[in-house]
Each structure stands twice: as C-alpha cells, then as structure tokens.
Design an enzyme around this catalytic site. Structure first.
Site, PDB file in Angstrom:
ATOM      1  N   ASN A 154       2.408  -1.340  -4.519  1.00  0.00           N
ATOM      2  CA  ASN A 154       2.629  -2.859  -4.948  1.00  0.00           C
ATOM      3  C   ASN A 154       3.350  -2.656  -6.314  1.00  0.00           C
ATOM      4  O   ASN A 154       3.453  -3.527  -7.083  1.00  0.00           O
ATOM      5  CB  ASN A 154       1.282  -3.610  -5.315  1.00  0.00           C
ATOM      6  CG  ASN A 154       1.086  -4.233  -3.995  1.00  0.00           C
ATOM      7  OD1 ASN A 154       1.769  -4.939  -3.375  1.00  0.00           O
ATOM      8  ND2 ASN A 154      -0.029  -3.865  -3.454  1.00  0.00           N
ATOM      9  N   ARG A 182       1.104  -5.295 -12.529  1.00  0.00           N
ATOM     10  CA  ARG A 182      -0.016  -5.531 -11.276  1.00  0.00           C
ATOM     11  C   ARG A 182      -1.141  -4.747 -11.925  1.00  0.00           C
ATOM     12  O   ARG A 182      -2.184  -4.392 -11.142  1.00  0.00           O
ATOM     13  CB  ARG A 182       0.147  -5.397 -10.013  1.00  0.00           C
ATOM     14  CG  ARG A 182      -0.606  -6.513  -9.381  1.00  0.00           C
ATOM     15  CD  ARG A 182      -0.888  -6.038  -7.800  1.00  0.00           C
ATOM     16  NE  ARG A 182      -1.251  -7.115  -6.750  1.00  0.00           N
ATOM     17  CZ  ARG A 182      -1.849  -6.783  -5.793  1.00  0.00           C
ATOM     18  NH1 ARG A 182      -1.942  -5.695  -5.142  1.00  0.00           N
ATOM     19  NH2 ARG A 182      -2.414  -8.083  -4.909  1.00  0.00           N
ATOM     20  N   LYS A 190      -3.154  -0.431   6.882  1.00  0.00           N
ATOM     21  CA  LYS A 190      -1.917  -1.052   6.225  1.00  0.00           C
ATOM     22  C   LYS A 190      -1.650  -0.192   5.012  1.00  0.00           C
ATOM     23  O   LYS A 190      -2.712  -0.380   4.057  1.00  0.00           O
ATOM     24  CB  LYS A 190      -2.314  -2.390   6.056  1.00  0.00           C
ATOM     25  CG  LYS A 190      -1.364  -3.407   5.251  1.00  0.00           C
ATOM     26  CD  LYS A 190      -1.760  -4.744   5.074  1.00  0.00           C
ATOM     27  CE  LYS A 190      -0.909  -5.479   4.292  1.00  0.00           C
ATOM     28  NZ  LYS A 190      -1.275  -6.878   4.249  1.00  0.00           N
ATOM     29  N   TRP A 191      -0.770   0.679   4.871  1.00  0.00           N
ATOM     30  CA  TRP A 191      -0.325   1.221   3.603  1.00  0.00           C
ATOM     31  C   TRP A 191       0.559   0.486   2.459  1.00  0.00           C
ATOM     32  O   TRP A 191       1.695   0.237   2.879  1.00  0.00           O
ATOM     33  CB  TRP A 191       0.341   2.599   4.155  1.00  0.00           C
ATOM     34  CG  TRP A 191       0.436   3.556   3.116  1.00  0.00           C
ATOM     35  CD1 TRP A 191       1.084   3.592   1.744  1.00  0.00           C
ATOM     36  CD2 TRP A 191       0.161   4.985   3.118  1.00  0.00           C
ATOM     37  NE1 TRP A 191       1.401   4.680   1.316  1.00  0.00           N
ATOM     38  CE2 TRP A 191       0.420   5.721   1.886  1.00  0.00           C
ATOM     39  CE3 TRP A 191      -0.517   5.746   3.977  1.00  0.00           C
ATOM     40  CZ2 TRP A 191       0.393   6.915   1.696  1.00  0.00           C
ATOM     41  CZ3 TRP A 191      -0.802   7.164   3.799  1.00  0.00           C
ATOM     42  CH2 TRP A 191      -0.185   7.972   2.562  1.00  0.00           C
ATOM     43  N   ASP A 192      -0.157  -0.089   1.454  1.00  0.00           N
ATOM     44  CA  ASP A 192       0.590  -0.959   0.592  1.00  0.00           C
ATOM     45  C   ASP A 192       1.103  -0.008  -0.627  1.00  0.00           C
ATOM     46  O   ASP A 192       0.771   1.290  -0.904  1.00  0.00           O
ATOM     47  CB  ASP A 192      -0.358  -2.004   0.073  1.00  0.00           C
ATOM     48  CG  ASP A 192       0.270  -3.340  -0.208  1.00  0.00           C
ATOM     49  OD1 ASP A 192       1.610  -3.332  -0.414  1.00  0.00           O
ATOM     50  OD2 ASP A 192      -0.258  -4.324  -0.267  1.00  0.00           O
ATOM     51  N   ASP A 221      -8.309  -6.788   4.632  1.00  0.00           N
ATOM     52  CA  ASP A 221      -6.982  -6.326   3.603  1.00  0.00           C
ATOM     53  C   ASP A 221      -7.926  -5.862   2.262  1.00  0.00           C
ATOM     54  O   ASP A 221      -8.934  -5.381   2.317  1.00  0.00           O
ATOM     55  CB  ASP A 221      -6.154  -7.409   3.489  1.00  0.00           C
ATOM     56  CG  ASP A 221      -4.688  -6.981   3.127  1.00  0.00           C
ATOM     57  OD1 ASP A 221      -4.677  -6.738   1.904  1.00  0.00           O
ATOM     58  OD2 ASP A 221      -3.701  -7.314   3.800  1.00  0.00           O
ATOM     59  N   ASP A 222      -7.074  -6.021   1.184  1.00  0.00           N
ATOM     60  CA  ASP A 222      -7.475  -5.485  -0.086  1.00  0.00           C
ATOM     61  C   ASP A 222      -8.881  -5.893  -0.429  1.00  0.00           C
ATOM     62  O   ASP A 222      -9.149  -7.149  -0.216  1.00  0.00           O
ATOM     63  CB  ASP A 222      -6.415  -6.046  -1.037  1.00  0.00           C
ATOM     64  CG  ASP A 222      -6.325  -5.254  -2.576  1.00  0.00           C
ATOM     65  OD1 ASP A 222      -7.301  -4.645  -2.711  1.00  0.00           O
ATOM     66  OD2 ASP A 222      -5.519  -5.543  -3.304  1.00  0.00           O
ATOM     67  N   ASP A 236       5.786 -11.042   1.608  1.00  0.00           N
ATOM     68  CA  ASP A 236       4.775 -11.568   1.461  1.00  0.00           C
ATOM     69  C   ASP A 236       4.701 -13.240   1.597  1.00  0.00           C
ATOM     70  O   ASP A 236       3.926 -13.808   1.761  1.00  0.00           O
ATOM     71  CB  ASP A 236       4.370 -11.409   0.020  1.00  0.00           C
ATOM     72  CG  ASP A 236       3.217 -10.238  -0.126  1.00  0.00           C
ATOM     73  OD1 ASP A 236       3.025  -9.544   0.788  1.00  0.00           O
ATOM     74  OD2 ASP A 236       3.056  -9.711  -1.314  1.00  0.00           O
ATOM     75  N   TRP A 291      11.075  -9.749  -4.453  1.00  0.00           N
ATOM     76  CA  TRP A 291       9.658 -10.222  -3.809  1.00  0.00           C
ATOM     77  C   TRP A 291       9.744 -11.782  -3.252  1.00  0.00           C
ATOM     78  O   TRP A 291      10.004 -12.593  -4.008  1.00  0.00           O
ATOM     79  CB  TRP A 291       8.656  -9.855  -4.829  1.00  0.00           C
ATOM     80  CG  TRP A 291       7.430 -10.351  -4.379  1.00  0.00           C
ATOM     81  CD1 TRP A 291       6.429  -9.559  -3.593  1.00  0.00           C
ATOM     82  CD2 TRP A 291       6.616 -11.705  -4.389  1.00  0.00           C
ATOM     83  NE1 TRP A 291       5.103 -10.228  -3.165  1.00  0.00           N
ATOM     84  CE2 TRP A 291       5.304 -11.461  -3.777  1.00  0.00           C
ATOM     85  CE3 TRP A 291       7.018 -12.654  -5.245  1.00  0.00           C
ATOM     86  CZ2 TRP A 291       4.174 -12.514  -3.710  1.00  0.00           C
ATOM     87  CZ3 TRP A 291       5.874 -13.655  -5.182  1.00  0.00           C
ATOM     88  CH2 TRP A 291       4.720 -13.645  -4.210  1.00  0.00           C
TER      89      TRP A 291
HETATM   90  C1  DGJ Z   1       0.535  -7.074  -1.149  1.00  0.00           C
HETATM   91  C2  DGJ Z   1       0.706  -7.073   0.400  1.00  0.00           C
HETATM   92  O1  DGJ Z   1       2.008  -7.317   0.604  1.00  0.00           O
HETATM   93  C3  DGJ Z   1      -0.146  -8.258   0.914  1.00  0.00           C
HETATM   94  O2  DGJ Z   1      -0.077  -8.571   2.060  1.00  0.00           O
HETATM   95  C4  DGJ Z   1      -1.752  -7.920   0.541  1.00  0.00           C
HETATM   96  O3  DGJ Z   1      -1.932  -6.745   1.210  1.00  0.00           O
HETATM   97  C5  DGJ Z   1      -1.722  -7.584  -0.890  1.00  0.00           C
HETATM   98  N1  DGJ Z   1      -0.727  -6.737  -1.503  1.00  0.00           N
HETATM   99  C6  DGJ Z   1      -3.061  -6.965  -1.528  1.00  0.00           C
HETATM  100  O4  DGJ Z   1      -3.339  -6.640  -2.525  1.00  0.00           O
END
Ligand code: DGJ
Length: 752
Positions: A494, A457, A490-492, A380-381, A562, A207
C-alpha cells in the site's frame, strides 16, 4: 552473487569454424515441426518466425547486431543480404547512432537511448558491443555480444512463441574483467520500427483511477513511460502499443510490448532524427547503479513483444492468449491444454467491515455469501496484530486474540462447511512503526541512517532485499499457510518507496536494492508456491499498483483498482484489457450509492459491469434483502455457466466507453467459437437515441447460434436462432425500451 550466465563456448566455436561461403541453415523446430529460428551463416542473418510474425536481425559489416525486420510473416524462402549499417546523417549523427542496434552499448557517439551503459573501474565509460557467437535454443537464440576491447559479455536471449508470434527477450550481462564495473543502465531489449507515422498507446492513472488508455501521435523526441517508485505503479503500466497511422480497434498494424518487472522500470519510445522508432525498456536507470564484481552477472527482466495486423483489438487478443498460455500459473490441463483455472467467484469483506473484522461478523457474511453461490470467502485487512486502524499492526502476523479468541480455525471451518474455500489478506512487505516488529528491528526498513523516514498510510517499507527480512517474510507466510487451511492470499502493497537506502552494503552498492528487492519478492512467491502448490495469490497494491507480466508469473489474479464504482469500472476495465486478460481482472459488486462517486446504480447494472471480468462480491450483504439476494444468486449462476468464455475467450471491444461515450459494449467468443457472450451498457440516453445495433465479431459465419438473454431483452423481432453471418452482418438489436441512465444488458449465444 548473481549466477554466471551459461555462455556455451564450445558449441558456438564450432559454428564459427564453418566456411563463411557455405550457407548454413540451423533451425530449431517446434513440436509441430515448424522452424522457429534459423541462422544463415553466409549472410549472418538471424530469423525467428512464430504465428503470423517474423523477426529478423543480423550481424552488420561492422560487427554490430542490427535489427532488420519485425512484422507480418515473410515467405519461407525470403532472403536478406548481410546487414549494412545505416549511413551517417552529416557529421552530427554518426552511423553508430542511426543504425538500429539490437542492444547498443553507450559509446562511440551514441545519442539515442542505449541498452547498456557502464562505468569501468578506471573511469572508462565507452562500451561498444559486437557480435561474438551464438547458440540455437529450442525456441530461439542466445546471442553473445562483447565489448570491442574489454571482457564485458552480454548474452541476448530470444525465445519465439510458435503460435502467437510473441518474442520474449532478455539479456544477461557478465563482467569477466579483473575489476568491478558499475551498470548504470540496463535494458531487457530494444525494439525498432522503420520511419513512419505512428500512434503510441500507453496506460496511466492514479489511485482509484488506473488504466487510462492514452493515444497520441508519436512525435520526434523521446517519450518516457516509467515508474521510479520501487514497484510497478498506478501511474504508468509497463505496456505499450504502437499503431501504424491513426488508432483503430479492428484494422491496421500494431506492434506491442510488455515488460515483466515489478520494480522501478522504464520504457522509452523515441522517434529519432530520421523518424525511425526505437523502444527500449528495462530497469529504470533513475538512481540505478549495479556493481558487478569479476565473474558476476546481472539478468534483466523479460520484455515481450508482439505484432498484429488486426488493430489494437487483434493485439490484445494475442497478448491475452499468450498470458493465459505462457505467463499465468497453470492450474488445469496438460501440455497445450494447460490453462489457468477460471477464478472462483469470491466474497471479500473489505468494503463491508474494513478493519472491524470479528469471528461472528465474518461468519454472518460467509453465510450470506454461500447462499449467493459464492465459491471463496476472503477476509481482508484487520485480523492480525494490534490492527484496529491503519496506524498499527503491520509486521505482527499473529491472529488478533480479541477479534478471534480461538484463532482462525472456527471461521475457516465454518467457511468450509458452507461449501466455500478460504482466503486471507496480507501485506508482507510493510511495517507500521507501531508494531512489535519495528520496535525490535527498526533497521529493517528502507532508510538512510540518520535521515527522516517518510511514512505513507502510517507505514514504512521493509527492505526485502535484506536476507534477514526475506527470511522473516517467507517464514511467517509459510507458517500461516502450514497451520491454516488457506486456499488464497490477497497480497497487498500500500505505498511506494522513499529513502531507498540499504546500509548493509558498501555505499557504492546500495542501489542494488532496486533489483534484489524485486528478485526476493519473486523468490518468496516461488518458494511458497513450491511448498504450498494449491495456494493461489492475488497481486494487489492499493488497487492496480502492481500489475505486470513479472508478478503474473506467480499471481493468479490482480485487483485492478480500489475504485469499485461500476460505471468507472467500465472505462478502467476497457483500459486494463488492452494489456491484460479478463481472466485476472477481479471485479467486485459493491454497495450503492458508491462510496467514491456517490452514484446510485441498480444491482443488475453492478453485477453486469463486474461480470465482464472475474466476478466477486464486496458489498455488505448482511444488509441485502430477499430480492437483492435472489437477483445476485441468479446472475452468479448465469455467470458460472459462461465464465470461461468471458475470461479466456477472444475479446472484442465493440463500443468503447471512453471519452464520455453514451454507450459501450463488449463481446467474447470462446476458442472453438461454440459460445459467445455480449455485454451492453448505457451511460445516459440522450435525445431518445436507441442503442446502436451491435454487429458481432469472431463467430463462425456458417454455424447457427441461439441467442439467450442473461439480463435484458433483444428487439422484438430478433430471431432466436440465426447464422454467425447474420449476427455479424445484420447484428444484434436491443429492445426498444433499453434506454435510461446506467442500464445494462447481457446475452449469450450458443452454437446449435
Ligand atoms: C488496499 C486494497 O486495495 C483494498 O482492497 C484493501 O485490501 C485495503 N488495502 C486493506 O487495507
């Protein structure tokens, strides 16, 4: 149940009835009438030609499919005799293991990596695949193999790109036995190279530190490049390049490949007992087990392979063009001219507001973004459910009524009125335990009943393989896109998997989750694209954790990392472009000092670093002063003029930023060589050294090109106009005052 593969028996039988003494050439032709695929009936040789590449294999005298050649294009009349298996190497390495098979079953004393390993219901685990039949397809072959005794069929699909010589390979494995079989290992393809000295190139990371290019001498034994994490991963990317001899950007033979799979994957690179090289890639066999009931089949992902005689630079240029022409969703043009749309310049709210999004706050950002000339505003989020921190909300995809009392419409309308389109962040495959969804459906996550569920997370992974979860995820996304005028998601994603149980299935079938999860992800994206064809998607996974040729059939762009530090990005972008086109490489300009490295850089430097890919702005622009606004506006306008050349042209990495280099530079040239863009960066000048003169590449030597600065200056005596030959042989010299720390310059050259 997986679809039964089409094994066209009638046509293949006809082929087999021809006399074995008659040379029968069956060629499939492209539109330009160049033969792509030819089969010689008497020698049982299959040949595929595309671009400057030939790929040849044949049925050897034992009945196995044996690889014979992969490299520069051979003469049209060049001829191979029937394949003969390699000899055994003493009694310890049988001929079965020394012969490079196209797709070897594990059996008969195979010690190198098998392409396929199965267990039959009676405990037999011996699988020996022999040629059965084939058909010619429009751009290649479907070749059917079968076990020497049992009704396990494997259809190998070969599809050659006539222009770039990239070969797409995959396999369909079918069980026609009366009992189930368990597939324990299934590759998409195996590639072979003759004994020699090679350098292996591959990409690793973590990361905020993705896209490290590793270059190492290929030594005897096996090198694993893999993800066991349920998705592609930051830690390794499913791409390789093998170069004959030492690494070289501009010269030498390179064989490369990329696997189109966003689940757990593995590529093994072996230098075998006789120094020959085999690369085998597909589903990761770790914790794998796919039960095929009678009549069922399993399709592997595609594994793409290519060749360039022009070093790593040549290899990546071929791969970039292939991605643009054949992988990415096409948004413009028709037929041969079809291309993805250069990405809108976006604004993204993440680094400015994190989860503290509100209607007023986002509108304030949108007004400044529009003034900069941004095309798309992305929230975003933080906009949904009870999302205040990362402890809650994932899974509850309703608009947060406190943050957006009138829904999303007022913000979206405002963004449109400002002349931008609107995009939104989602993380569909995840759930926080603190959510209504989890309280209602605690069984929907990957888990082993009764065992702890590991959170990362503060979230768990929904089991997308389950039909009800798939329906839920598709349903809320479809509703979101139907009810709101959204141009982009934007499909995240994590976190990685843990406890990957799927207790709806019988215990011996649960491991199917590794395939069905990813298939459902692709299925949802395909269905959404059908119902909302104008919506564009970004694949993000906490940065670059899900970038591969599988997701790129659906995603228009990716978030590489990121880490938005503009200096770190130079190296990351350099690594990224070995495998992926700058077209998809989103790069935001963010605030200085940077949150990660605490490094301060000028706005010009940050903009030029991001302009090497698909430019975006991610800073808190409500704080930017007039001068900063003017600088960004000027460079965004300059970028818009040359963007297509930068993101879809031929990329030349003139000076690598890797290994602590003092300088770096890239150049792109558009397809008709009418425009070129050059970027130059100084890390930190030492001992007064000036920037090296840049000998440009890829221009038309006879054409005249005019040089214009985008940022920075060329040396005083640089001609305004000179021939391509002059720019390539004499080169472009920077102004004498181009020195210091974190300096950047950019130029465009336009053909007169
Ligand atoms: C991880 C993404 O890579 C960031 O750009 C952002 O969207 C965050 N998640 C939001 O939680």
């Amino acid at each position: 149940m997986m679809r039964r593969p089409e094994i066209p028996e009638r046509k293949t039988l006809m082929l087999k009835t021809f006399s074995r003494f008659v040379v029968l050439l069956i060629a499939s032709m492209t539109a330009s009438a160049q033969p792509v695929a030819a089969f010689n009936q008497s020698t049982k040789i299959f040949r595929l030609d595309g671009g400057d590449v030939s790929y040849v294999f044949g049925v050897n005298s034992r009945g196995e499919l044996q690889q014979l050649y992969w490299g520069g294009r051979l003469g049209a009349n060049d001829h191979f005799p029937q394949a003969e298996p390699m000899r055994e190497w003493a009694s310890f390495d049988s001929s079965y293991t020394t012969t490079p098979q196209e797709y070897a079953g594990w059996g008969a004393g195979l010690f190198v990596e098998p392409a396929l390993k199965v267990t039959f219901a009676d405990g037999n685990r011996d699988l020996v695949l022999h040629y059965e039949s084939h058909v010619v397809t429009p751009d290649g072959f479907d070749v059917v193999l079968k076990d020497i005794q049992r009704a396990v069929f494997v259809t190998l699909h070969y599809s050659m790109d006539p222009k770039m010589g990239i070969l797409a390979r995959s396999a369909t494995i079918e069980n026609r036995e009366a009992q189930p079989i368990t597939i324990e290992q299934a590759a998409a393809a195996a590639w072979a190279l003759p004994a020699g000295n090679y350098t292996l190139n591959y990409l690793t990371g973590r990361w905020a530190g993705e896209w490290t290019l590793n270059q190492e001498t290929l030594r005897p034994g096996e090198r694993l490049i893999e993800s066991r994490r349920g998705s592609t991963s930051h830690q390794a990317n499913p791409w390789f390049a093998i170069q004959a001899g030492a690494p070289d950007e501009n010269h030498g033979e390179v064989w490369f490949g990329a696997l189109a799979w966003s689940g757990s994957w593995r590529i093994t690179v072996e230098k075998d007992q006789l120094d020959a090289v085999r690369v085998t890639g597909g589903f990761n066999p770790f914790d794998f087990g796919y039960v095929l009931h009678p009549g069922e089949s399993l399709e592997t992902p595609e594994f793409y392979g290519g060749y360039s005689p022009d070093g790593l630079g040549g290899a990546s240029r071929i791969l970039h063009h292939y991605e643009i022409a054949h992988i990415l969703p096409h948004r413009m043009g028709e037929g041969d001219n079809a291309a993805p749309r250069p990405r809108p310049v976006i604004y993204n709210s993440w680094e400015a507001t994190e989860m503290n999004v509100t209607e007023a706050g986002q509108i304030a950002l949108a007004e400044k973004a529009a003034a900069l000339g941004v095309d798309r505003f992305v929230m975003d989020d933080g906009w949904f459910g009870q999302r205040k921190t990362d402890h809650a909300g994932l899974g509850d995809w309703y608009v947060n009524p406190v943050k957006f009392p009138h829904g999303l419409k007022p913000l979206i309308d405002k963004v449109h009125a400002l002349g931008m389109d609107f995009g939104l962040w989602v993380e569909p495959e995840m759930v926080n335990p603190d959510s209504d969804l989890y309280r209602k459906h605690p069984d929907w996550v990957l888990n082993f009943p009764g065992r702890p569920r590991s959170e990362e997370r503060n979230q768990l992974v929904l089991n997308l393989a389950r039909p009800d979860v798939r329906a839920y995820v598709f349903g809320f996304l479809d509703k979101l896109l139907t009810e709101n005028d959204i141009a982009f998601l934007k499909w995240d994603y994590n976190r990685n998997w843990s406890e990957p149980g799927w207790d709806q299935l019988p215990p011996n079938e649960e491991k199917k989750v590794y395939v069905e999860f990813t298939r459902n992800l692709y299925g949802i994206l395909a269905e959404l694209k059908k119902r909302h064809p104008k919506v564009e998607f970004e694949s993000c996974s906490g940065g670059g954790g899900r970038v591969d040729l599988g997701i790129l059939k659906y995603a228009d762009e990716v978030w590489p990392s990121d880490n938005t530090d503009p200096f770190d990005r130079l190296t990351q972008q350099d690594g990224f472009t070995y495998a992926y086109t700058p077209q998809i490489m989103m790069a935001w300009v963010t605030d200085s000092p940077h949150w990660l490295n605490k490094r301060s850089t000028s706005l010009e430097y940050r903009l030029l670093s991001s302009m090497q890919g698909s430019l975006g702005i991610g800073a808190n622009i409500t704080k930017w002063n007039d001068e900063e606004m003017a600088t960004a506006k000027r460079l965004i306008a300059a970028y818009h003029q040359v963007q297509r050349t930068i993101v879809q042209g031929d990329l030349y990495r003139l000076i690598s930023p890797r290994d602590g280099s003092e300088f770096s530079a890239t150049q792109t040239v558009n397809r008709d060589k009418s425009q070129s863009v050059v970027f130059a960066f100084i890390h930190s000048t030492q001992e007064g050294r000036g920037f090296p003169r840049l000998k440009l590449m890829g221009l038309d030597p006879a054409a005249e090109y005019t040089l214009a600065p985008i940022e920075g200056k060329a040396a005083k005596d640089t001609p305004e106009t000179a021939s391509g030959a002059w720019w390539m042989n004499h080169g472009l010299e920077m102004s004498d005052d181009f020195r210091g720390d974190f300096q950047a310059a950019a130029f465009r050259l336009d053909r007169k």
